[in-house]
Scaffold this motif. Structure first.
Motif, PDB file in Angstrom:
ATOM      1  N   THR A  37       0.853  -1.179   0.000  1.00 55.57           N
ATOM      2  CA  THR A  37       0.000   0.000   0.000  1.00 55.57           C
ATOM      3  C   THR A  37       0.894   1.236   0.000  1.00 55.57           C
ATOM      4  N   THR A  38       0.284   2.386   0.120  1.00 55.83           N
ATOM      5  CA  THR A  38       1.042   3.632   0.164  1.00 55.83           C
ATOM      6  C   THR A  38       0.892   4.254   1.542  1.00 55.83           C
ATOM      7  N   GLY A  39       2.008   4.725   2.064  1.00 60.15           N
ATOM      8  CA  GLY A  39       1.998   5.412   3.347  1.00 60.15           C
ATOM      9  C   GLY A  39       2.519   6.829   3.177  1.00 60.15           C
ATOM     10  N   ARG A  61       2.737   6.646   8.327  1.00 60.55           N
ATOM     11  CA  ARG A  61       1.374   6.230   8.640  1.00 60.55           C
ATOM     12  C   ARG A  61       0.750   5.653   7.372  1.00 60.55           C
ATOM     13  N   PHE A  62      -0.014   4.593   7.553  1.00 59.32           N
ATOM     14  CA  PHE A  62      -0.728   3.998   6.427  1.00 59.32           C
ATOM     15  C   PHE A  62      -2.047   3.435   6.935  1.00 59.32           C
ATOM     16  N   THR A  63      -2.951   3.185   6.013  1.00 57.85           N
ATOM     17  CA  THR A  63      -4.246   2.614   6.351  1.00 57.85           C
ATOM     18  C   THR A  63      -4.285   1.187   5.831  1.00 57.85           C
ATOM     19  N   ASP A  66      -8.383  -3.156   6.367  1.00 57.89           N
ATOM     20  CA  ASP A  66      -9.592  -3.170   7.198  1.00 57.89           C
ATOM     21  C   ASP A  66      -9.990  -1.776   7.676  1.00 57.89           C
ATOM     22  N   GLY A  67      -9.276  -0.743   7.204  1.00 57.78           N
ATOM     23  CA  GLY A  67      -9.626   0.633   7.546  1.00 57.78           C
ATOM     24  C   GLY A  67      -8.896   1.209   8.744  1.00 57.78           C
ATOM     25  N   ARG A  68      -8.180   0.373   9.498  1.00 58.33           N
ATOM     26  CA  ARG A  68      -7.429   0.881  10.652  1.00 58.33           C
ATOM     27  C   ARG A  68      -6.170   1.593  10.177  1.00 58.33           C
ATOM     28  N   SER A  69      -5.816   2.642  10.884  1.00 57.29           N
ATOM     29  CA  SER A  69      -4.625   3.419  10.573  1.00 57.29           C
ATOM     30  C   SER A  69      -3.503   3.017  11.528  1.00 57.29           C
ATOM     31  N   PHE A  70      -2.303   2.858  10.989  1.00 56.70           N
ATOM     32  CA  PHE A  70      -1.142   2.474  11.784  1.00 56.70           C
ATOM     33  C   PHE A  70      -0.012   3.456  11.545  1.00 56.70           C
ATOM     34  N   GLU A  71       0.757   3.685  12.580  1.00 59.66           N
ATOM     35  CA  GLU A  71       1.930   4.547  12.499  1.00 59.66           C
ATOM     36  C   GLU A  71       3.114   3.740  13.018  1.00 59.66           C
ATOM     37  N   THR A  72       4.160   3.648  12.230  1.00 57.51           N
ATOM     38  CA  THR A  72       5.327   2.861  12.623  1.00 57.51           C
ATOM     39  C   THR A  72       6.607   3.539  12.146  1.00 57.51           C
ATOM     40  N   ILE A  88       5.221   7.064   0.379  1.00 63.31           N
ATOM     41  CA  ILE A  88       6.174   5.971   0.224  1.00 63.31           C
ATOM     42  C   ILE A  88       5.433   4.649   0.078  1.00 63.31           C
ATOM     43  N   PRO A  89       6.006   3.686  -0.668  1.00 57.71           N
ATOM     44  CA  PRO A  89       5.405   2.359  -0.731  1.00 57.71           C
ATOM     45  C   PRO A  89       5.668   1.610   0.565  1.00 57.71           C
ATOM     46  N   VAL A  90       4.648   0.956   1.076  1.00 58.91           N
ATOM     47  CA  VAL A  90       4.719   0.235   2.350  1.00 58.91           C
ATOM     48  C   VAL A  90       4.252  -1.198   2.123  1.00 58.91           C
ATOM     49  N   VAL A  91       4.899  -2.135   2.810  1.00 59.90           N
ATOM     50  CA  VAL A  91       4.506  -3.537   2.773  1.00 59.90           C
ATOM     51  C   VAL A  91       4.179  -3.956   4.198  1.00 59.90           C
ATOM     52  N   TYR A  92       3.044  -4.645   4.378  1.00 61.53           N
ATOM     53  CA  TYR A  92       2.675  -5.078   5.727  1.00 61.53           C
ATOM     54  C   TYR A  92       1.998  -6.444   5.693  1.00 61.53           C
ATOM     55  N   ASP A  93       2.103  -7.121   6.805  1.00 59.92           N
ATOM     56  CA  ASP A  93       1.443  -8.405   7.028  1.00 59.92           C
ATOM     57  C   ASP A  93       0.123  -8.088   7.720  1.00 59.92           C
ATOM     58  N   PRO A  94      -1.020  -8.484   7.160  1.00 54.32           N
ATOM     59  CA  PRO A  94      -2.303  -8.146   7.775  1.00 54.32           C
ATOM     60  C   PRO A  94      -2.465  -8.719   9.183  1.00 54.32           C
ATOM     61  N   GLU A  95      -1.698  -9.749   9.525  1.00 59.12           N
ATOM     62  CA  GLU A  95      -1.767 -10.298  10.871  1.00 59.12           C
ATOM     63  C   GLU A  95      -0.980  -9.454  11.870  1.00 59.12           C
ATOM     64  N   ARG A  96      -0.011  -8.681  11.382  1.00 57.34           N
ATOM     65  CA  ARG A  96       0.801  -7.809  12.238  1.00 57.34           C
ATOM     66  C   ARG A  96       1.098  -6.494  11.510  1.00 57.34           C
ATOM     67  N   PRO A  97       0.082  -5.701  11.252  1.00 59.25           N
ATOM     68  CA  PRO A  97       0.289  -4.472  10.472  1.00 59.25           C
ATOM     69  C   PRO A  97       1.168  -3.444  11.174  1.00 59.25           C
ATOM     70  N   TRP A  98       1.291  -3.514  12.484  1.00 52.67           N
ATOM     71  CA  TRP A  98       2.124  -2.567  13.219  1.00 52.67           C
ATOM     72  C   TRP A  98       3.608  -2.796  12.941  1.00 52.67           C
ATOM     73  N   ARG A  99       3.958  -3.895  12.252  1.00 58.12           N
ATOM     74  CA  ARG A  99       5.351  -4.161  11.892  1.00 58.12           C
ATOM     75  C   ARG A  99       5.606  -3.868  10.422  1.00 58.12           C
ATOM     76  N   ALA A 100       4.847  -2.962   9.851  1.00 53.54           N
ATOM     77  CA  ALA A 100       5.001  -2.610   8.437  1.00 53.54           C
ATOM     78  C   ALA A 100       6.393  -2.034   8.192  1.00 53.54           C
ATOM     79  N   GLU A 101       6.806  -2.082   6.939  1.00 55.07           N
ATOM     80  CA  GLU A 101       8.114  -1.556   6.565  1.00 55.07           C
ATOM     81  C   GLU A 101       8.023  -0.929   5.184  1.00 55.07           C
ATOM     82  N   ARG A 102       8.915   0.007   4.932  1.00 48.61           N
ATOM     83  CA  ARG A 102       9.021   0.571   3.588  1.00 48.61           C
ATOM     84  C   ARG A 102       9.403  -0.551   2.633  1.00 48.61           C
TER      85      ARG A 102
END
Length: 132
Positions: A37-39, A61-63, A66-72, A88-102
């Motif tokens: 996604t994009t953050g 920050r990215f959404t 499921d609509g929740r917003s996360f900041e990491t 920026i392009p962001v990659v995240y695991d839907p099971e642990r979105p708080w551990r997203a990374e560029r």
């Protein structure tokens, strides 16, 4: 001094092998479910590893889907860092979105992992040959 060098080789080699293996396992475990996604960079986190050496990590920050917003905070540290407001392009695991990374940081880690693994194995083999 010889014993100290041997211990440092074992410690450094072991740390490199452990870290590389952990990155590889994490990648293999999550790669099929990663979402891109994009953050937006919302801040910068400064740190100083030693006097006079500053490093900066992007806080983004990215959404999630499921609509929740996360900041990491990105694990990449650079200077001067990205500008606030940059998309920026962001990659995240839907099971642990708080551990997203560029996305680029993740690709760089995967590219670097075989090199650090090889260096770690080399140091351990060198230490083993020294002992024998």
């Amino acid at each position: 001094m010889h014993v100290f060098q041997l211990l440092m080789q074992v410690f450094t080699g072991g740390a490199l092998v452990w870290g590389s293996a952990a990155e590889l396992v994490e990648h293999l475990r999550t790669r099929s479910r990663l979402i891109r996604t994009t953050g937006v960079v919302v801040g910068l986190e400064d740190s100083e590893t030693r006097p006079g050496v500053k490093r900066r990590s992007a806080v983004f920050r990215f959404t999630a889907g499921d609509g929740r917003s996360f900041e990491t905070t990105s694990s990449a540290q650079t200077w001067p860092g990205l500008k606030v407001g940059t998309s920026i392009p962001v990659v995240y695991d839907p099971e642990r979105p708080w551990r997203a990374e560029r996305a680029g940081v993740r690709v760089f880690k995967l590219w670097l992992m075989p090199l650090t693994l090889a260096l770690g194995v080399f140091l351990l083999v060198l230490a083993g040959r020294t002992v024998l």
